[in-house]
Each structure stands twice: as C-alpha cells, then as structure tokens.
Design an enzyme around this catalytic site. Structure first.
Site, PDB file in Angstrom:
ATOM      1  N   MET A 254       3.564  -6.036  -4.291  1.00  0.00           N
ATOM      2  CA  MET A 254       3.171  -6.437  -5.643  1.00  0.00           C
ATOM      3  C   MET A 254       4.403  -6.413  -6.552  1.00  0.00           C
ATOM      4  O   MET A 254       4.281  -6.346  -7.777  1.00  0.00           O
ATOM      5  CB  MET A 254       2.072  -5.512  -6.177  1.00  0.00           C
ATOM      6  N   GLY A 255       5.604  -6.466  -5.964  1.00  0.00           N
ATOM      7  CA  GLY A 255       6.823  -6.467  -6.759  1.00  0.00           C
ATOM      8  C   GLY A 255       7.170  -5.070  -7.245  1.00  0.00           C
ATOM      9  O   GLY A 255       6.698  -4.077  -6.689  1.00  0.00           O
TER      10      GLY A 255
ATOM     11  N   LYS B 290       2.713   5.242   3.171  1.00  0.00           N
ATOM     12  CA  LYS B 290       2.256   5.934   1.960  1.00  0.00           C
ATOM     13  C   LYS B 290       0.822   5.515   1.616  1.00  0.00           C
ATOM     14  O   LYS B 290       0.017   6.316   1.196  1.00  0.00           O
ATOM     15  CB  LYS B 290       3.174   5.670   0.783  1.00  0.00           C
ATOM     16  N   ASP B 291       0.528   4.220   1.810  1.00  0.00           N
ATOM     17  CA  ASP B 291      -0.833   3.736   1.580  1.00  0.00           C
ATOM     18  C   ASP B 291      -1.598   3.819   2.904  1.00  0.00           C
ATOM     19  O   ASP B 291      -1.991   2.803   3.490  1.00  0.00           O
ATOM     20  CB  ASP B 291      -0.785   2.303   1.049  1.00  0.00           C
TER      21      ASP B 291
ATOM     22  N   GLN C 207      -7.546  -6.281  -6.748  1.00  0.00           N
ATOM     23  CA  GLN C 207      -7.531  -4.906  -6.234  1.00  0.00           C
ATOM     24  C   GLN C 207      -7.436  -3.868  -7.343  1.00  0.00           C
ATOM     25  O   GLN C 207      -7.331  -2.675  -7.068  1.00  0.00           O
ATOM     26  CB  GLN C 207      -6.430  -4.717  -5.189  1.00  0.00           C
TER      27      GLN C 207
ATOM     28  N   HIS D 144      10.075  -0.283  -0.442  1.00  0.00           N
ATOM     29  CA  HIS D 144       9.943  -1.695  -0.050  1.00  0.00           C
ATOM     30  C   HIS D 144      11.184  -2.144   0.725  1.00  0.00           C
ATOM     31  O   HIS D 144      11.081  -2.924   1.678  1.00  0.00           O
ATOM     32  CB  HIS D 144       9.792  -2.583  -1.281  1.00  0.00           C
TER      33      HIS D 144
ATOM     34  N   SER E 210       5.820   2.372  -7.025  1.00  0.00           N
ATOM     35  CA  SER E 210       6.137   1.564  -8.215  1.00  0.00           C
ATOM     36  C   SER E 210       5.572   2.239  -9.460  1.00  0.00           C
ATOM     37  O   SER E 210       6.046   2.011 -10.567  1.00  0.00           O
ATOM     38  CB  SER E 210       5.552   0.162  -8.071  1.00  0.00           C
ATOM     39  N   ARG E 211       4.545   3.060  -9.285  1.00  0.00           N
ATOM     40  CA  ARG E 211       3.909   3.707 -10.446  1.00  0.00           C
ATOM     41  C   ARG E 211       4.680   4.940 -10.924  1.00  0.00           C
ATOM     42  O   ARG E 211       4.346   5.476 -11.973  1.00  0.00           O
ATOM     43  CB  ARG E 211       2.460   4.082 -10.109  1.00  0.00           C
TER      44      ARG E 211
ATOM     45  N   VAL F  13       9.028   6.673   2.292  1.00  0.00           N
ATOM     46  CA  VAL F  13      10.381   6.948   1.785  1.00  0.00           C
ATOM     47  C   VAL F  13      10.232   7.854   0.566  1.00  0.00           C
ATOM     48  O   VAL F  13       9.377   7.612  -0.295  1.00  0.00           O
ATOM     49  CB  VAL F  13      11.116   5.640   1.412  1.00  0.00           C
TER      50      VAL F  13
HETATM   51  O1  PAF Z   1       0.528  -2.175  -0.898  1.00  0.00           O
HETATM   52  C1  PAF Z   1       0.595  -3.059  -1.773  1.00  0.00           C
HETATM   53  O2  PAF Z   1       1.600  -3.209  -2.491  1.00  0.00           O
HETATM   54  C2  PAF Z   1      -0.591  -3.989  -1.962  1.00  0.00           C
HETATM   55  O3  PAF Z   1      -1.800  -3.321  -1.814  1.00  0.00           O
HETATM   56  C3  PAF Z   1      -0.519  -5.239  -1.065  1.00  0.00           C
HETATM   57  C4  PAF Z   1      -0.623  -4.859   0.405  1.00  0.00           C
HETATM   58  C5  PAF Z   1       0.769  -5.991  -1.307  1.00  0.00           C
HETATM   59  C6  PAF Z   1      -1.696  -6.171  -1.374  1.00  0.00           C
HETATM   60  O4  PAF Z   1      -1.647  -6.612  -2.685  1.00  0.00           O
END
Ligand code: PAF
Length: 280
Positions: A30-31, A149-150, A61, A37, A186-187, A176
C-alpha cells in the site's frame, strides 16, 4: 522504472517478460515503503527475473472509522526505493481501475477472515483477499511476496490461493525490526516519541513467549498469561488480542508446538500495532 496505471498495462508487462523467458515476481504493497518492503522487493529480485511492486491504498480493507484518508502516501520515494531494490515496474492504479463503477465481486475466505485481526477489523480480510486476487490475476506472477508481520493475512492469502487454485506462489519473508525490536510498519509514523517507546511492549511480549517456549513451556494458557503480564507493566498500551494459534487455521491451540503462531495486537495511543513470532 516503468509506472503502470492500468490492469491491461500490468498484464502486458508481465506477458512480455514471460514471453522472453523471464519469471515474474509481484510485491503487493500500500506504499509508504520502508525497509520491510525493501526486504520483500530484494527477495523478489533474487528469485524472479522481472519484479513489479504494486502501490495501492486499498479502500475496501479499511473500516469506516479507520485511517484510509490519513494512510501515509509517498509515491516518489516509493518508486525510488523500488528501483534501488531491483524492481522493474510500479503498478499504481487509480481506485476505479481496481473497483470499476458498479463492481460487486468480492473474495471472502470464510472462517479465517473472522479471526485475529479479522475479529477486530470486520471486513478487513475480505478487502485484502479481493484486492490480492485482482492483483494476482492481473500480474500473472509466478510468485507474490508478503511479510510475516501480517501473519493472519498470510494465512488468509495462502488459503485463498489454494481454494481458487491461483497459479501464483505465496512467498513469506521474515519480519524486519528496528534495532530496538519494534517491527517495521508504515503506521509507525503515527507514533509520538513517547508512544514509540511504549510500542516496544509488543516485541517484549513476543520475546517473552519465545523464550518461555525455548525453555520448554508448552501450555498456551501460561504463555498467554506471561504476555499479558508484560502488557500489564505498560498500561499505555491497550491489548486488542493476544493469541496462540495454528498458523494455517488461525484456531487457538491449547498446547504450543513448533510452527504455532503467537500473535499480538495492541493500541498505542490511536495507532493499532501488531507483532508475532512463529515458535521454533
Ligand atoms: O499488506 C499490505 O500492505 C496489504 O494488506 C496488501 C497485501 C498490499 C493488500 O492491500
């Protein structure tokens, strides 16, 4: 760096690469890209000849009271990092390219989508599964890269790929961390300096459980209690969940085993953070 804006452009880029005998890697993001990343992009570049990074803040989401509008956006820096880590293309579509007017098709991984983060963020994993399906179909990639992490997201996406028999392999890369243990997110930019310190409680809880497991403790109740005690010493953090689950089903386990997932989520100020460990 190629900037692709439409699904058709992404598909053509991928088909051209594959026609030339090159394997294709996709890094969905999501940038607001950070070193976490970068590790995904490096892994993709090491394993695939052509790598595309998607940068798309996926509205479906986010819940109605969540941070979709404030979510950090840093497109130029994202492109520069993607280029430095060996990506060839950035896919950055407008919202209507992914969700055309009237779009009414969603992917729902039943059961799993209501566990861990899915329990406290209803609809979140439906949005994730939907956008990742669309990205996988468009990119026709050999492999797609996600961070551990997710961890609940990983379980949902593995199930989804299996159920839909998608041709893209899910590759999971390690968490990481900052030098002091905070998992990159990112948050993290939302945290004040005081909250940044308070946020370390998540990693302290995870490390406590890892150490107890390494010392032979297997009772989920004991491991979870130990993590709760760590949080109790940091009252500024509000626990969302502390769970020990099977990483495939996300169902709670009574006894930890190698491969069990210990996961925590907590609010620090107005920021919700997550962390986890796969017990080894
Ligand atoms: O993990 C993320 O950044 C998001 O949930 C993803 C997988 C890019 C989907 O929007």
């Amino acid at each position: 760096m190629k900037i692709l804006r439409t699904v058709e452009e992404l598909r053509q880029w991928s088909r051209t690469a594959r026609a030339a005998g090159r394997s294709v890697g996709l890094v969905p993001t999501m940038g607001a890209l950070h070193a976490g990343h970068a590790s995904l992009m490096r892994a993709a570049a090491a394993q695939c000849a052509a790598v595309a990074v998607s940068v798309f803040v996926n509205p479906t989401q986010f819940g109605p009271n969540e941070d979709f509008a404030q979510y950090p956006r840093s497109f130029d820096a994202d492109c520069a990092l993607a280029e430095r880590t060996g990506a060839e293309a950035v896919f950055a579509p407008p919202v209507e390219e992914i969700y055309p007017a009237g779009a009414s098709t969603y992917v729902d991984v039943e059961g799993l989508s209501g566990r861990l983060d899915g329990a406290s963020r209803p609809g979140h994993f439906r949005g994730v599964a939907t956008v990742v399906t669309k990205l996988m179909i468009a990119a026709e990639a050999d492999r797609a890269y996600f961070g551990q992490k997710d961890a609940a997201q990983v379980a949902v996406l593995r199930r989804m790929v299996k159920d839909l028999r998608l041709a893209t392999e899910v590759v999971v890369c390690p968490i990481v961390r900052e030098a002091d243990g905070l998992a990159l997110s990112s948050r993290n930019v939302y945290l004040s300096p005081a909250e940044r310190t308070q946020a370390l409680v998540l990693n302290r809880a995870v490390r406590t459980v890892e150490k107890l497991f390494a010392a032979g403790e297997r009772e989920a109740r004991v491991l979870i209690e130990a993590a709760r005690a760590v949080f109790a010493a940091e009252p500024a953090a509000r626990v969302d969940y502390i769970e020990l689950v099977d990483w495939t089903t996300l169902e709670p386990v009574e006894r930890a085993a190698a491969g069990s997932l210990f996961a925590v989520a907590a609010w620090v100020g107005t920021t919700r953070l997550i962390d986890n460990a796969v017990l080894l």
